[in-house]
Scaffold this motif. Structure first.
Motif, short mmCIF file in Angstrom:
data_model
loop_
_atom_site.label_atom_id
_atom_site.label_comp_id
_atom_site.label_asym_id
_atom_site.label_seq_id
_atom_site.Cartn_x
_atom_site.Cartn_y
_atom_site.Cartn_z
N VAL A 193 0.86 -1.19 0.00
CA VAL A 193 0.00 0.00 0.00
C VAL A 193 0.90 1.24 0.00
CG1 VAL A 193 -1.80 1.28 1.23
CG2 VAL A 193 -1.82 -1.22 1.27
N LEU A 194 0.73 2.08 -1.02
CA LEU A 194 1.53 3.30 -1.11
C LEU A 194 0.70 4.49 -0.66
CD1 LEU A 194 3.23 2.88 -4.63
CD2 LEU A 194 3.82 1.84 -2.46
N MET A 195 1.25 5.24 0.28
CA MET A 195 0.55 6.43 0.74
C MET A 195 1.47 7.65 0.61
SD MET A 195 -1.24 7.23 4.36
CE MET A 195 -1.24 8.95 4.84
N VAL A 196 0.91 8.74 0.09
CA VAL A 196 1.70 9.96 -0.08
C VAL A 196 1.07 11.07 0.76
CG1 VAL A 196 2.68 11.58 -1.75
CG2 VAL A 196 2.16 9.24 -2.47
N GLY A 197 1.91 11.72 1.57
CA GLY A 197 1.40 12.85 2.37
C GLY A 197 0.84 12.40 3.70
N ASP A 198 0.15 13.32 4.39
CA ASP A 198 -0.29 13.02 5.75
C ASP A 198 -1.76 13.33 5.97
OD1 ASP A 198 0.04 15.71 5.52
OD2 ASP A 198 1.74 15.84 6.89
N ASN A 199 -2.59 12.95 5.00
CA ASN A 199 -4.04 13.07 5.17
C ASN A 199 -4.47 12.12 6.30
OD1 ASN A 199 -6.81 12.36 4.91
ND2 ASN A 199 -6.84 13.07 2.81
N PRO A 200 -5.03 12.65 7.42
CA PRO A 200 -5.33 11.79 8.57
C PRO A 200 -6.34 10.69 8.26
CG PRO A 200 -6.09 14.06 8.97
CD PRO A 200 -5.33 14.08 7.69
N ALA A 201 -7.33 10.98 7.40
CA ALA A 201 -8.31 9.95 7.06
C ALA A 201 -7.63 8.82 6.29
CB ALA A 201 -9.44 10.55 6.24
N SER A 202 -6.76 9.19 5.32
CA SER A 202 -6.03 8.18 4.55
C SER A 202 -5.15 7.34 5.46
CB SER A 202 -5.15 8.84 3.48
OG SER A 202 -5.96 9.43 2.48
N ALA A 203 -4.47 8.01 6.40
CA ALA A 203 -3.58 7.29 7.31
C ALA A 203 -4.36 6.26 8.12
CB ALA A 203 -2.87 8.27 8.24
N ILE A 207 -1.48 -11.97 5.45
CA ILE A 207 -0.92 -11.35 4.24
C ILE A 207 0.23 -10.44 4.66
CG2 ILE A 207 -1.40 -9.66 2.39
CD1 ILE A 207 -4.28 -10.76 2.29
N ALA A 208 1.37 -10.57 3.98
CA ALA A 208 2.53 -9.72 4.30
C ALA A 208 2.29 -8.32 3.74
CB ALA A 208 3.79 -10.31 3.68
N SER A 209 2.57 -7.29 4.57
CA SER A 209 2.39 -5.89 4.15
C SER A 209 3.72 -5.30 3.70
CB SER A 209 1.90 -5.05 5.33
OG SER A 209 0.51 -5.13 5.40
N PHE A 210 3.71 -4.65 2.55
CA PHE A 210 4.89 -3.94 2.07
C PHE A 210 4.53 -2.46 1.94
CE2 PHE A 210 5.26 -8.31 0.70
CZ PHE A 210 6.58 -8.63 0.96
N GLY A 211 4.08 -1.88 3.04
CA GLY A 211 3.60 -0.50 3.02
C GLY A 211 4.73 0.49 2.80
N LYS A 212 4.48 1.51 2.00
CA LYS A 212 5.48 2.56 1.79
C LYS A 212 4.79 3.91 1.97
CE LYS A 212 8.27 -0.13 -1.48
NZ LYS A 212 9.46 -0.37 -0.66
N HIS A 213 5.38 4.75 2.81
CA HIS A 213 4.79 6.06 3.11
C HIS A 213 5.75 7.14 2.60
CE1 HIS A 213 2.59 8.73 6.28
NE2 HIS A 213 2.68 9.29 5.09
N PHE A 214 5.26 8.00 1.72
CA PHE A 214 6.10 9.03 1.11
C PHE A 214 5.69 10.41 1.59
CE2 PHE A 214 5.91 5.43 -1.74
CZ PHE A 214 7.22 5.28 -2.18
N PRO A 215 6.68 11.34 1.68
CA PRO A 215 6.31 12.72 2.04
C PRO A 215 5.47 13.38 0.94
CG PRO A 215 8.68 12.54 1.59
CD PRO A 215 8.12 11.15 1.54
N THR A 216 4.72 14.42 1.32
CA THR A 216 3.78 15.09 0.41
C THR A 216 4.44 15.51 -0.91
OG1 THR A 216 2.58 15.90 2.32
CG2 THR A 216 2.13 17.01 0.25
N GLN A 217 5.66 16.01 -0.84
CA GLN A 217 6.29 16.58 -2.05
C GLN A 217 6.94 15.54 -2.97
OE1 GLN A 217 5.52 19.48 -3.04
NE2 GLN A 217 4.44 19.81 -1.11
N THR A 218 6.75 14.27 -2.73
CA THR A 218 7.35 13.23 -3.58
C THR A 218 6.96 13.43 -5.04
OG1 THR A 218 7.19 11.73 -1.71
CG2 THR A 218 7.58 10.71 -3.84
N SER A 219 7.94 13.19 -5.93
CA SER A 219 7.67 13.41 -7.37
C SER A 219 6.97 12.20 -7.98
CB SER A 219 8.99 13.65 -8.11
OG SER A 219 9.73 12.44 -8.13
N LEU A 220 6.31 12.45 -9.11
CA LEU A 220 5.64 11.38 -9.85
C LEU A 220 6.66 10.33 -10.29
CD1 LEU A 220 2.81 10.58 -11.05
CD2 LEU A 220 3.56 11.63 -13.17
#
Length: 290
Positions: free
Chosen positions: A41-51, A66-79
């Motif tokens: 699951v890829l998440m970008v930024g810090d939207n509390p509902a998304s988190a 199920i094994a989780s490979f979660g990745k959390h990126f800062p808001t300004q991450t590039s495409l």
């Protein structure tokens, strides 16, 4: 005073039942396959509902094995950086499912990003290939929320064939794929939206009404046909007088539950079903790899 007559479509209970069955399936298959199913699951930024949603998905993964490979990126991450991450996950033999948590920060093109996910790992069912398979009634990964709605109706043995189904909302996440799934189940489907005229007369024609607009309390009891099946996909955060926030749906539950035959609660209706279908899609993808 009229009291509630509608029976509850309990998504929470059905989700728990599906998770139990997936857990048993994974326990049996993991020794043969040599690894558990994997979901990134890829998440970008810090939207509390998304988190909160991402935490819920990761906890559910853990529960069923199920094994989780979660990745959390800062808001300004590039495409470009996110595209590289997805490309690596597409090629990772440990990962069966990839999900990008929406909404994304405004500078990112979500469609472009979702299209980078390999269709066979697109557990959200949003890739054009999977959408196309749905249009053609072919086998493929289906959008989690609409698939959860259909599974809940099936569990309660609610007949869909030949019924008048009205879908309020035409989003690519829920409204459009759900209309296609209802058509596939031989319902007569009307899709209404913010530009539709005479909404009340449309909703009153529905044997099965699905509200997926994102406007709290939009559907009231007087908009329903007596004995209708009402499925509330809306999740709206509201702050009450004491300052506490709570979740309510697109349907005014109190008035609707006096008219409907069946109704989903919010929370505890379609939300848990979405998570169950995500896990099921991950396991489905895992099974195709061996």
């Amino acid at each position: 005073m009229e009291t509630q007559t509608a029976k509850i479509l309990d998504g929470k209970a059905l989700s728990a039942k599906i998770q139990q069955s997936l857990s048993a399936q994974i326990q049996e298959l993991q020794p043969k396959f040599g690894r558990p199913p994997g979901l990134a699951v890829l998440m970008v930024g810090d939207n509390p509902a998304s988190a909160a949603y991402v935490r819920g998905k990761e906890r559910a993964c853990e529960k069923v094995g199920i094994a989780s490979f979660g990745k959390h990126f800062p808001t300004q991450t590039s495409l470009a950086e996110l595209e590289d991450t997805i490309a690596a996950l597409n090629n990772d033999p440990q990962v069966d499912g990839i999900l990008v948590q929406l909404p994304l920060p405004e500078h990112l093109d979500s469609v472009k990003l979702l299209n980078q996910i390999a269709p066979e790992k697109d557990v959200d069912g949003l890739h054009p290939v999977n959408m196309g398979r749905l249009v053609r009634s072919e086998e493929g990964l289906r959008s989690c929320t609409p698939a959860g709605v259909m599974r809940l109706l099936e569990e309660y043995q609610i007949p869909v064939q030949g019924k008048q189904a009205v879908v309020l909302g035409r989003s690519i996440l829920v409204g459009k794929p759900l209309a296609l799934m209802l058509l596939e189940a031989n319902a007569t489907v009307t899709v209404a939206h913010s530009r539709s005229h005479e909404i009340k007369s449309i909703t009153q024609s529905a044997d099965i009404l699905i509200a997926a607009v994102g406007r709290n309390g939009l559907v009231t009891g007087e908009m329903l046909k007596p004995g209708a099946i009402v499925v509330d996909v809306g999740i709206n955060r509201v702050v009450d007088a004491s300052g506490k926030d709570r979740l309510i749906g697109d349907v005014h539950f109190e008035s609707a539950s006096k008219v409907a035959e069946y109704i989903t609660p919010v929370p505890g209706g379609i939300g848990p079903m979405t998570v169950a279908m995500l896990l099921q899609n991950t396991v489905k993808s895992y099974l195709t790899r061996f």
